[in-house]
Design a protein around this motif. Structure first.
Motif, PDB file in Angstrom:
ATOM      1  N   PRO A 181       0.851  -1.219   0.054  1.00 43.31           N
ATOM      2  CA  PRO A 181       0.006  -0.130  -0.003  1.00 43.31           C
ATOM      3  C   PRO A 181       0.721   1.339   0.046  1.00 43.31           C
ATOM      4  N   PHE A 204      -7.866   4.351  -1.440  1.00 43.20           N
ATOM      5  CA  PHE A 204      -6.477   4.528  -0.352  1.00 43.20           C
ATOM      6  C   PHE A 204      -5.742   5.570  -0.846  1.00 43.20           C
ATOM      7  N   ASP A 209      -3.687   8.276   4.321  1.00 44.96           N
ATOM      8  CA  ASP A 209      -4.041   7.217   4.910  1.00 44.96           C
ATOM      9  C   ASP A 209      -3.271   6.197   5.650  1.00 44.96           C
ATOM     10  N   TRP A 211      -2.385   2.084   6.238  1.00 40.76           N
ATOM     11  CA  TRP A 211      -3.011   1.022   6.079  1.00 40.76           C
ATOM     12  C   TRP A 211      -2.766  -0.059   7.365  1.00 40.76           C
TER      13      TRP A 211
END
Length: 711
Positions: A181, A204, A209, A211
């Motif tokens: 990610p 995402f 953000d 993960w």
């Protein structure tokens, strides 16, 4: 009825009409009531035929023939023949056929990057309306590579996948990116029921953000309504533009990820075990080489763990997802740098890689580090320069292996194979960022892990061969030292024995001079000369006083070959002259019985043997008699020496024949009996001795007689 469609934006920005001569590589069949469906696709095995038709219709004359219908029958025939060939069609969500590689069904296009660090999620990035507009304008093109990827192009990617559910109930599916990610990812499900586009099923932004899923790879679940069809629209951007996406069942994805994590952990564990063993073995030879090798291997492992984001999952309190773009380039540059330094020093003891190549290795390693610093810290070097510097430096690892091979270094073959495997795998990992459409980052990471384990095995074999070669060289040097020591010992013992034999004539000469009355005042000069000779003999005996075993050296090839018949009186009378004065001064009765018997052996050896036995008998006898004589026994002559000394026990016989063994406290080095035994063995003479404590001793030497024809 067939029609053609260009499937891409024209030069003027308008979408061509269906009757235009443009062609997107697909033949579309008009099916009343159901719209159009693709009959042939460039991704199918019929690509060459369809491309041939497409290239043909672009020519004006062929285009007119095609519109006139002259080639329609031929097209229908070709399409009918190739209907059985697989074509690019929609993805049918059948659990029995899962998982599905998205690239096999997807179309993709590229757009400019947005600044994801500003505005958070309040500003929509890559909105679905933009994707639908691109689709309506024909911007999407079929993906014809293993994966969807754009390399280090600095663009974002739009992907659309036609999907259809054949289940009568809602089904849950996993859209797996199979990537860490560390980038932006968004997915929309747009159904064909005419409803408005739904909110994204997943979004995402790695810049804002965090993960938090236990699975370190980016993925999301979506629900497909029963008996429905539509498109998955995906927008993503990543460091290398790679997206080896798959659509899988929920249970299937979970089982796959467990197996992948177990495999990765096993490979990392094996690699670390082999590397630790190799480094420990290497450290016993040279510590700097072990440090360089450990640095190269750890850099490779960091590249793998960072690119797959396992390192961030292990240390969430220390590392952040944004650190990916900093740690990875430095680790990728440090790996080849340490490897080149390691190879530069590994064969230093046997010639190294050469002065020029050694400097080139150092320069290449530093260029990798400096290019990364210039890119990340000062932003004056494009990222492509890092890839180029690594791509030019990594082959030097193989060049060093070739140099070791050509120069014949010990362990060269496993070293060469290890260098090739490590350099190729590292090259694959580095180039996977540029050629992400051909190989995914995870595939390249596994290749690098396997290569680290194999390279450690080959390097361990190299070290084993080097250690074996060193042991062989040391054994050869030790053998040479032992042979030299043996030679020196034989020489020293020969000199000591000669000095021992000279002592008795010198003593006899001194006694003779003392009893002579005709020296005319020169007695003092003669005594000084004899004292000087005795001092030389004493120093020689002291120099070899630590010798343990008499060795061959009493008789060389020349003396052992001097075998001749002679009368025993030759030896007996000389010994009588040598020792009679010494025995008389000691108060002993010294008797030598004449013997005219003839023996056949070395006269000098027999003289030395008898002189040592006589000196030993006189030295060990305080009162009484020393008797020397011969007896005939069959084919030998027995030379006997008797004394009335203190004698010795039977169990002392073997010890008294050892060098420096003495049967009492008297001057001397204890070499007499040792010399006698050695001379007898070298000349094939028999030697026996017998004694009892307080009853004297008896020594016997058996001498061979000549053959009857020679008597």
């Amino acid at each position: 009825m067939f029609r053609s469609s260009i499937g891409r934006r024209s030069a003027r920005g308008r979408q061509p009409q269906s009757e235009s001569v443009g062609f997107d590589g697909c033949l579309w069949v008009d099916n009343p009531g159901n719209g159009c469906f693709p009959l042939l696709s460039p991704a199918s095995s019929a690509c060459s035929v369809s491309e041939f038709i497409a290239s043909g219709v672009r020519h004006s004359m062929v285009s007119r023939l095609f519109r006139a219908g002259l080639l329609r029958s031929l097209s229908v025939f070709v399409c009918a023949v190739l209907l059985a060939a697989p074509c690019r069609a929609e993805l049918v969500l059948d659990p029995e056929a899962a998982p599905f590689a998205v690239a096999r069904f997807a179309e993709a296009t590229q757009v400019e990057l947005h600044d994801l660090s500003e505005g958070g999620m309040e500003t929509p990035y890559y909105p679905i309306e933009d994707m639908l507009e691109k689709a309506a304008s024909g911007a999407f093109e079929p993906v014809e590579t293993r994966h969807i990827g754009s390399g280090l192009s600095g663009v974002a990617n739009y992907v659309r996948v036609p999907i259809r559910s054949i289940s009568d109930e809602p089904t849950r599916w996993v859209l797996a990116s199979n990537r860490s990610p560390g980038y932006y990812f968004k997915a929309h499900l747009v159904l064909d029921d005419g409803s408005a586009p739904s909110p994204p099923v997943f979004e995402f932004n790695f810049a804002t953000d965090q993960w938090t899923d236990d699975d370190v790879l980016l993925h999301t679940e979506f629900v497909m309504p029963p008996r429905s069809a539509g498109y998955l629209y995906i927008a993503y951007e990543s460091l290398n533009g790679g997206a080896p996406m798959t659509i899988e069942t929920v249970d299937g994805y979970a089982a796959k990820r467990r197996a992948q994590d177990l495999l990765l952990a096993a490979v990392v564990g094996i690699a670390l075990g082999l590397v630790t063993t190799t480094v420990a073995l290497m450290a016993t030879l040279r510590r700097s080489v072990a440090i360089y090798y450990a640095g190269a291997v750890l850099s490779g492992l960091i590249v793998v763990l960072v690119s797959e984001h396992y390192l961030f999952a292990l240390f969430p309190q220390i590392l952040q997802w944004g650190d990916h773009d900093t740690i990875l380039p430095y680790a990728a540059a440090a790996g080849p740098t340490f490897a080149l330094l390691f190879q530069r020093q590994f064969f230093a003891d046997v010639g190294g890689t050469g002065k020029f190549l050694g400097h080139l290795n150092l320069f290449a390693g530093l260029s990798c580090i400096l290019s990364v610093v210039g890119t990340l810290e000062f932003e004056i070097v494009p990222p492509e320069v890092v890839i180029i510097s690594l791509a030019l430096s990594i082959p030097l690892i193989t060049v060093n292996g070739i140099v070791a091979l050509r120069r014949g270094y010990p362990g060269r073959w496993p070293f060469f194979f290890g260098a090739v495997i490590f350099s190729l795998s590292f090259m694959v990992k580095v180039l996977s960022y540029e050629f992400s459409a051909m190989i995914s980052s995870r595939e390249a990471s596994l290749v690098l892990l396997y290569s680290i384990a194999l390279e450690a095995m080959f390097l361990s074999l190299t070290l084993y061969l080097q250690v074996r070669n060193l042991r062989h060289l040391k054994e050869q040097a030790l053998i040479e030292q032992v042979e030299t020591a043996k030679t020196n010992l034989r020489l020293a013992q020969s000199m000591s024995h000669a000095a021992h034999d000279i002592q008795q004539p010198l003593s006899s000469l001194r006694l003779a001079l003392s009893s002579s009355a005709t020296l005319d005042g020169r007695e003092q000069d003669f005594h000084k000369a004899i004292d000087y000779l005795e001092s030389i003999v004493s120093r020689q005996l002291a120099a070899v006083g630590s010798a343990h075993q008499p060795n061959t050296g009493h008789a060389d090839a020349a003396t052992t070959d001097m075998v001749e018949p002679f009368e025993m009186n030759v030896v007996l009378r000389n010994v009588a002259i040598m020792f009679s004065e010494e025995a008389t001064r000691k108060g002993l009765k010294f008797r030598v019985v004449d013997c005219s018997a003839v023996v056949e052996t070395n006269v000098f050896a027999v003289t030395r043997v008898l002189a040592n036995l006589a000196a030993n008998a006189i030295r060990n006898t305080q009162t009484g008699t020393v008797l020397i004589g011969c007896r005939r026994r069959d084919n030998v002559i027995c030379l006997d020496v008797y004394d009335t000394g203190k004698g010795f026990a039977e169990h002392e016989i073997e010890a008294l024949q050892a060098p420096h063994a003495r049967n009492g406290d008297y001057p001397g080095k204890g070499l007499g009996l040792s010399i006698v035994r050695t001379l007898c063995r070298e000349h094939g003479l028999g030697f026996d001795l017998a004694s009892q404590p307080g009853a004297g001793a008896h020594f016997r030497v058996r001498l061979p007689r000549p053959s009857p024809s020679d008597r």
